[in-house]
Design an enzyme around this catalytic site. Sequence first.
Site, PDB file in Angstrom:
ATOM      1  N   HIS A  19     -59.893  34.999  20.954  1.00 57.33           N
ATOM      2  CA  HIS A  19     -59.784  33.560  20.710  1.00 57.33           C
ATOM      3  C   HIS A  19     -61.155  32.933  20.958  1.00 57.33           C
ATOM      4  CE1 HIS A  19     -57.320  29.588  21.398  1.00 57.33           C
ATOM      5  NE2 HIS A  19     -58.373  29.411  20.644  1.00 57.33           N
ATOM      6  N   GLU A  38     -64.904  27.468  17.387  1.00 56.15           N
ATOM      7  CA  GLU A  38     -65.076  27.997  18.748  1.00 56.15           C
ATOM      8  C   GLU A  38     -66.482  27.724  19.259  1.00 56.15           C
ATOM      9  OE1 GLU A  38     -62.833  29.242  20.980  1.00 56.15           O
ATOM     10  OE2 GLU A  38     -61.431  28.482  19.475  1.00 56.15           O
ATOM     11  N   HIS A  51     -66.663  24.775  22.121  1.00 55.02           N
ATOM     12  CA  HIS A  51     -66.850  25.342  23.466  1.00 55.02           C
ATOM     13  C   HIS A  51     -68.299  25.774  23.726  1.00 55.02           C
ATOM     14  CE1 HIS A  51     -62.506  25.221  23.703  1.00 55.02           C
ATOM     15  NE2 HIS A  51     -62.435  25.896  22.583  1.00 55.02           N
TER      16      HIS A  51
END
Length: 409
Positions: free
Chosen positions: A88, A146, A150
């Site tokens: 993930h 992603e 992040h």
Amino acid sequence: MAPKIISISLVGSLLVSAASSTRFGGSVEPLGLFKRISSSCSSTGQTSCHNTTVQNTCCFESPGGLLLQTQFWDTDPSTGPTDSWTIHGLWPDNCDGTFTEDCDPSRAYTDISGLLTNAGATDTLSFMEENWVDINGNDETFWEHEWSTHGTCMSTLVPDCLADYSTGEEAVAFFETVVGLFKTLPTFTWLSNQGITPSTGKTYTYTELTNALQAESGVVPALNCDGDTLDEIYWYFNLKGSVIDGTFEPIDAPSKGSCPSSKISYPPKSGSTSTTTTSATTTPTSTGGLPAKATITALSSTGSSAGGLLSAGTWSVQTLATYTMSGDVSGFTMKSSKGSCGVSDEMFSCGGDVVGSTFSAISSGGNLLLAFSGSASFTSGSTPSGEAQETVFTGSGRGQDFTLVISST
Ligand SMILES: *[C@@H]1O[C@H](CO)[C@@H](O)[C@H](O)[C@H]1NC(C)=O
């Protein structure tokens, strides 16, 4: 299940102290093979979230010093290998479990594939194409998300921290770090080593699952469920040094995940032939399922079998070598008449000057498969014929992908 772009809020108890001893060998330094840029930071300084003095945030991850390597087990629809969880991401939570996202829109890069390719990180890209996959097939969008959500919040990846910075190289470092760290966290294999394989009928308690994973990894992860179906895991770390090339210290999850405390199911991915019943009917066993002497045959991704490994570790259709294994399915070393077998720069070989690696074995479809770093994927330029010998590499995408079946002799 929802698209893979949702961060779950981690409200809960504060940090626990770093696990004292783990089978990671205490800490993880996964980056040797993947590192292409250097942070120039020490990787042995103060640990994120545990510093006693103010640190330079170029070399000390702050405020997001609680790092989560998150993985999916997608079965509806199924994504990725049937015998591996998928990536993930890597998320920088604050030390109290709160977090920030989308910290620098000016670095929300598009075309991550191009960025990795131009940086020469094609091994990382190929690995991502197999193991960092979006549930709707939009891998590129998922990677961009992603990174921007992040990665741009990581203090040690701020461009001003990097000497001779060229645009995007901190994102390349991010993807290399995530892939490297993921390879040290073979959730599927760890569960399987503890007798927990995907099945349609069985259920587990939360504690059974985390105890199994703790026995293998040394730390307690957090487990998330969709209803009572296990579909995600969070592995927690603190970090010494930079995300680029620091030392990730595994820690226990500071809070439980969303799974219920009992009746958790762990269903197989579609296309998976591995069930609890077939794994009981594998080859004759010596130590915990692993034969002491074996030949190793190649099974191509299309299911056809062609030859296997010779004593140098090459793939050929000539007479197969006998390998001697010591250890058990969760970790063993291997030798041929030529010497120890090991993997170096993704290349598998056996010989007098080869540094031996630790392998594991995975039960799948009634076969016992050779695995390295938790993955049973191997690849060569092409399928050998006649006298030809193909070099065997870990991973996939070099022309012919295959698995290696261990058969007792
Ligand atoms: C730890 O380092 C961060 C980043 O420099 C700083 O903000 C924080 O105050 C430090 N904590 C202590 C206890 O010094």
